[in-house]
Design a protein around this motif. Structure first.
Motif, mmCIF file in Angstrom:
data_model
loop_
_atom_site.group_PDB
_atom_site.id
_atom_site.type_symbol
_atom_site.label_atom_id
_atom_site.label_comp_id
_atom_site.label_asym_id
_atom_site.label_seq_id
_atom_site.Cartn_x
_atom_site.Cartn_y
_atom_site.Cartn_z
ATOM 1 N N PHE A 96 0.829 -1.206 0.000
ATOM 2 C CA PHE A 96 0.000 0.000 0.000
ATOM 3 C C PHE A 96 0.865 1.257 0.000
ATOM 4 N N ARG A 97 1.919 1.242 0.798
ATOM 5 C CA ARG A 97 2.826 2.399 0.843
ATOM 6 C C ARG A 97 3.534 2.596 -0.498
ATOM 7 N N TRP A 98 3.905 1.512 -1.144
ATOM 8 C CA TRP A 98 4.639 1.583 -2.403
ATOM 9 C C TRP A 98 3.811 2.240 -3.501
ATOM 10 N N VAL A 99 2.499 1.967 -3.493
ATOM 11 C CA VAL A 99 1.631 2.567 -4.517
ATOM 12 C C VAL A 99 1.016 3.887 -4.045
ATOM 13 N N GLY A 100 1.421 4.341 -2.853
ATOM 14 C CA GLY A 100 0.953 5.641 -2.367
ATOM 15 C C GLY A 100 -0.468 5.643 -1.845
ATOM 16 N N LYS A 101 -0.943 4.493 -1.361
ATOM 17 C CA LYS A 101 -2.296 4.392 -0.841
ATOM 18 C C LYS A 101 -2.286 4.232 0.677
ATOM 19 N N SER A 102 -3.363 4.654 1.308
ATOM 20 C CA SER A 102 -3.494 4.496 2.761
ATOM 21 C C SER A 102 -3.789 3.047 3.108
#
Length: 210
Positions: free
Chosen positions: A189-195
């Motif tokens: 999730f962090r890698w794709v910029g999502k919460s």
């Protein structure tokens, strides 16, 4: 925590920080008075505070006003948020702070808890997180979003000073393989910029000067 502070811990039950007694002892040692208020009888077992009061917050009165009021995993159980926050406005002094740490209503675990019968809450909680049945209470989620918290506290004379969503990776903490997969999912999730879907809310509110 400033030396000589008056601290009101709301709904903490038998401990302020059950998983970190050293921090609880350290913070209490800095205060002049620490009062625990909880409608559960188990508050009488709280050995960290100077005074334990078995009472709903709304029925509690004090000759002093507090510099700080804290609620850790409490407000999700509150049935009447307006009256609850109004009580904080009465008990916290002008310039004092309220710290709220609670569940985000819009997360998978919170959503599941609203549809699962309450009688099953403790067996599930014990499997995933452990704990005693005495620490399992019905949930309402009536003040579990930023907008609702900000409006409630503003109407009671408080200003929001800080707010954060804190990722919660505790769901599978007792199961090593599942916890590893949970960490991988969080990294994705962090890698794709999502919460991350599972998170908790931390809000800090300051009572306006009169």
């Amino acid at each position: 925590m400033l030396p000589g502070s008056y601290w009101l811990d709301v709904g903490g039950g038998h401990a302020i920080f059950p998983n970190n007694p050293d921090s609880a002892s350290e913070l209490v040692s800095r205060c002049k008075v620490v009062v625990a208020v909880d409608p559960s009888e188990y508050v009488r077992e709280n050995q960290f505070v100077h005074e334990s009061v078995c009472s709903p917050l709304e029925e509690y009165s004090s000759a002093i006003q507090f510099d700080l009021a804290t609620m850790r995993m409490v407000v999700e159980h509150v049935e009447d948020p307006v009256q609850f926050v109004a009580s904080l406005g009465r008990l916290v002094k002008p310039g004092g702070y309220v710290v709220v740490f609670t569940v985000n209503r819009n997360t998978p675990i919170a959503t599941l808890s609203t549809v699962i019968p309450f009688g099953l809450h403790h067996p599930i909680k014990r499997l995933f997180w452990g704990g005693d049945e005495k620490d399992t209470f019905p949930v309402c989620y009536r003040m579990n979003s930023r907008d609702v918290l900000r409006e409630l506290f503003s109407n009671a004379g408080f200003d929001e000073r800080a707010f954060e969503k804190l990722d919660d990776l505790s769901t599978f903490g007792r199961f090593k393989v599942c916890n590893y997969l949970e960490l991988l999912g969080w990294s994705g999730f962090r890698w794709v910029g999502k919460s991350y879907p599972e998170n908790c809310l931390l809000g800090i509110y300051q009572r306006r000067e009169e």
